[in-house]
Write an enzyme that holds these catalytic residues in place. Structure first.
Site: not given
Ligand code: 2IT
Length: 450
Positions: A90, A114, A126, A165-166, A241, A382
């Protein structure tokens, strides 16, 4: 430092000499782990550390898209499935021109710990591309996203790998990516991505979650120090964001965000960006414009703009770097200390160089909080989106917010307890690394050697 820990850091430095960001995060995380390794000889025997610094797998792929003038462009796409010991991979997708394998790997490595800190069953991954969204049209963005997903879709799935997203990937891009995935697969597949729109499975509060979570974390730490968030001034970098979520929650909590920054410089708003909904919502407009600059804010609201500068010399109660990696170097850290700041809270992933971070952590009375804990509310929500999708249910904003708030309180507590257990005092940086690592290491250990 424990000799085994030191040897693994040396191995990574030798093997990844051309990947500075990846080396940086490995050094930062592993340098907290000596006491855990001392207490767990079985982790040395199973060589957990050399295994955890090696991605389980990583893909690169060609992404070709055609611009509005009919000219083809070729970019590189990446997905790093770093560690799946505690759940499906994830983590976000970053579209930015400086994306490299090193950047993707540092982000993937951070994500492992994290995600473990959220307390939810998600592994670390990622991805992204060196595609630069700056100045691109809506149609160019859509074609790029469709082409990117055409290459990526075969590697992901609701129980395998769930991207989000990032930087450079927001709700609009997630929509195009998901649309292409659905076109290719012909089924819902539990939504497969998170950060979706509310009409097709997105979770309430996901857009705000990273910023809200950071503010809940801050409020929790202030409580520990016997202080109130109300009336605190906050200097942040970035205007995306995450910055938007921080400003919105600061407004609810009575705190004041006084700076924003972009690649062009920073703005100082003494009244507070968080002083009106109009200002807060203007951040979304600036980001969606793809102009990638904060000068627009200064012009619209008549506040000072400092071209080419970062906001780290500004006097504030709390510093929250919320832009990108290595935003705060030693010279900035020194300015922050000279200004008598007590609270340094990382929000962007790895916003501080190791040299600056160690300097800040060594200041008596200063409280430093690490991004992998402070920004974990984003990926945490998420995971709540995944839960809603798999149950074919929709939770209210209030239900999600209650869970996010509790998650952030738990992260502060788990970090503080982990540091305490190893005699480190109220060390939120080491505590987050230790708490995240212990969960993943134990899962790897119990699953055998591979
Ligand atoms: O850095 C991050 O945690 C994110 N970009 C969010 C990842 C996610 O899966 O929501």
């Amino acid at each position: 430092m424990n000799a085994y820990v030191a040897s693994v850091i040396e191995n990574v430095k030798a093997k990844h000499a051309s990947e500075p960001e990846f080396i940086q995060t490995v050094e930062e995380v592993l340098s907290s782990l000596s006491p855990v390794i001392d207490a767990h000889p079985e982790y040395v025997k199973a060589d957990i550390l050399n295994r955890i610094v090696e991605p389980e797998r990583m893909f690169t792929f060609r992404v070709v898209w055609v611009d509005d003038n009919g000219v083809p462009h070729t970019n590189t796409g990446y997905r790093c499935q770093f560690n799946g010991a505690i759940g499906p991979y994830k983590g976000g997708l970053r579209f930015q021109k400086n994306v490299t394998p090193s950047v993707i790997k540092f982000l993937g490595f951070e994500q492992i710990f994290k995600n473990a800190l959220t307390g939810l069953p998600i592994g670390g991954g990622k991805g992204g591309s060196d595609f630069d969204p700056t100045g691109k049209s809506e149609n160019e963005i859509m074609r790029f996203c469709q082409s990117f997903m055409t290459a990526l879709y075969r590697y992901i799935g609701p129980d395998t790998d769930v991207p989000a997203g990032d930087m450079g990937v927001g709700g609009r891009e997630i929509g195009y990516l998901y649309g292409q995935y659905r076109r290719l697969k012909g089924s819902f597949e539990n939504g497969v991505l998170t950060g979706k729109g509310f009409t097709y499975g997105g979770s309430r509060t996901r857009p705000e979650a990273t910023g809200y979570g950071a503010m809940y974390y801050l409020a929790e730490v202030l409580k520990h120090e016997g202080e109130d968030i109300k009336g605190k001034t906050i200097a942040i970098s970035g205007f995306g964001n995450v910055a938007w979520g921080i400003c919105k929650k600061a407004m609810h909590m009575g705190a004041k965000v006084i700076t924003l920054s972009g690649p062009d410089g920073y703005i100082l708003d003494p009244e507070g960006v968080s002083s009106s909904e109009e200002k807060v919502d203007y951040l979304l407009e600036m980001r969606a414009s793809n102009r990638n600059r904060v000068l627009d804010y200064a012009e619209k609201f008549g506040v000072p703009f400092f071209p080419g500068e970062k906001p780290w010399g500004v006097k504030a109660d709390v510093i929250m770097p919320s832009a990108m990696q290595n935003d705060v170097h030693l010279d900035s850290a020194k300015k922050i200390v000279e200004n008598g700041v007590k609270y340094y809270f990382e929000v962007a992933n790895m916003p501080t160089t190791n040299e600056a971070l160690n300097y800040l952590r060594a200041q008596p009375g200063m409280i430093v909080a690490p991004s992998k804990a402070v920004n974990a509310g984003g990926v945490g929500v998420s995971a709540l989106e995944m839960a809603q999708n798999s149950e074919h249910l929709v939770w209210s904003a209030e239900e999600v917010d209650v869970q996010l708030h509790r998650m952030m309180e738990n992260i502060v507590k788990a970090s503080a307890d982990a540091a305490e257990e190893y005699g480190l005092g109220y060390d939120l940086v080491a505590g987050a690394n230790i708490a995240g690592f212990k969960k993943v290491a134990q899962a790897m250990y119990e699953q055998g050697i591979f």
